[in-house]
Design an enzyme around this catalytic site. Structure first.
Site, mmCIF file in Angstrom:
data_model
loop_
_atom_site.group_PDB
_atom_site.id
_atom_site.type_symbol
_atom_site.label_atom_id
_atom_site.label_comp_id
_atom_site.label_asym_id
_atom_site.label_seq_id
_atom_site.Cartn_x
_atom_site.Cartn_y
_atom_site.Cartn_z
ATOM 1 C CE LYS A 42 48.684 -79.917 -80.294
ATOM 2 N NZ LYS A 42 49.554 -79.005 -79.532
ATOM 3 C CB THR A 205 46.258 -73.258 -71.818
ATOM 4 O OG1 THR A 205 46.234 -73.248 -73.249
ATOM 5 C CG2 THR A 205 46.078 -74.701 -71.329
ATOM 6 N N GLY A 210 47.864 -68.556 -66.701
ATOM 7 C CA GLY A 210 47.281 -69.735 -66.073
ATOM 8 C C GLY A 210 46.238 -70.434 -66.925
ATOM 9 C CG ASP A 237 51.952 -80.733 -77.443
ATOM 10 O OD1 ASP A 237 50.743 -80.505 -77.648
ATOM 11 O OD2 ASP A 237 52.813 -80.681 -78.340
ATOM 12 C CB ALA A 265 57.046 -77.643 -70.797
ATOM 13 N NE ARG A 268 63.641 -79.002 -67.806
ATOM 14 C CZ ARG A 268 63.040 -79.947 -67.086
ATOM 15 N NH1 ARG A 268 62.212 -80.772 -67.685
ATOM 16 N NH2 ARG A 268 63.267 -80.047 -65.802
ATOM 17 N N GLY A 270 62.837 -77.070 -76.870
ATOM 18 C CA GLY A 270 62.381 -78.312 -77.465
ATOM 19 C C GLY A 270 60.974 -78.651 -77.044
#
Length: 289
Positions: A42, A205, A210, A237, A265, A268, A270
């Site tokens: 993290k 979050t 949202g 993160d 994020a 993708r 990973g």
């Protein structure tokens, strides 16, 4: 425009990621469809996200003396994170075993390794914190180290941003130093109302729904851009790192920017590798109605 100077005190792990059609039940074996090893943790994820968004980032952490350590350090260097305060300690680096299902959901087991040895802050660490605009911490390292970093930051007017994950009871000394608490819905529920009420700025979050932002005077909901999510690993993160990069006089603008980063994020696979660049975030924010 000058971006924030951010110090991240936190973890770095090698992520061992198995893609599965669905999460295994207790005692069950499920055949996976793919396997990758990716630098994560993290702390490192958030540092990389902040740097890719344009912040000047110093990372304070620890790696072991194993083969993973070289890749973990290089991932930070490649993102232009300052690693002068990343120490090497005897033993294995941290690792995280992660399963990602067909819907993009994940389950994670973290073995701290070298992260557990980050028990003190050097004079150089403390100076970097005092010189920063924002200190960003998580809870994958010893709690006493997080408390020491936060108290030093507060004493030098550095904004203290805490992502309390994995959740554990937060000591009063830490709560008193925190300016911005970044949690997901589960973490918010586990910490409880009294803890949330003790912090000036609370950012919750909500995944695809949202973000909810609360101060003692304001409660604001901010929607998330619609994207085609494939893997939620590292999205929180990316959000936290970019929020640290942008945090300042206009929190709502920072939250919109960070929300776009978190959404990108998820498109993708990973963790740290999924963090978007500043240009990519700008493009999504501009296109977002």
């Amino acid at each position: 425009m000058r971006r924030n100077r951010v110090v991240v005190v936190g973890s770095t792990n090698m992520d061992l990621v198995a893609s599965v059609p669905r999460p295994p039940a207790p005692g069950e074996t499920v055949l996976g469809t793919a396997f990758t090893t990716t630098p994560g943790g993290k702390g490192a994820n958030q540092a990389i996200a902040a740097a890719k968004a344009g912040a000047d980032v110093v990372f304070v952490g620890a790696v072991g003396d194993d083969t993973f350590a070289l890749d973990l350090r290089q991932a930070l260097v490649d993102a232009e994170v300052d690693t002068e305060n990343l120490r090497e300690v005897p033993g294995p680096s941290g690792v995280a075993a992660i399963t990602v299902d067909a819907d993009g959901g994940n389950a994670i087991v973290v073995v701290p390794g070298a992260n557990a040895q980050l028990t003190t802050l050097t004079d150089a660490d403390l100076q970097a914190i005092a010189d920063a605009d924002v200190l960003l911490c998580q809870l994958e390292i010893p709690l006493d180290t997080v408390v020491a970093a936060a108290r030093h930051a507060a004493a030098h007017d550095t904004v203290v941003m805490l992502n309390p994950s994995p959740v554990r009871p937060l000591p009063d000394a830490l709560l008193a130093a925190v300016d911005v608490l970044v949690v997901n819905q589960t973490e918010a529920w586990q910490l409880g109302r009294d803890v949330l009420a003790a912090v000036p700025h609370v950012v919750t979050t909500l995944g695809a729904d949202g973000v909810r932002y609360r101060t003692h005077q304001l409660l604001q909901s901010i929607p998330s851009p619609t994207v085609d999510a494939v893997d939620t690993t590292g999205a929180g993160d990316a959000f936290a790192g970019v929020l640290a990069c942008e945090w300042g006089a206009e929190p709502l603008a920072a939250l919109i920017f960070a929300g776009a980063a978190g959404a990108l994020a998820t498109t993708r696979r990973g963790a740290s590798v999924s963090s978007p660049t500043r240009a990519e975030i700008d493009a999504l924010v501009t296109a977002w109605p």
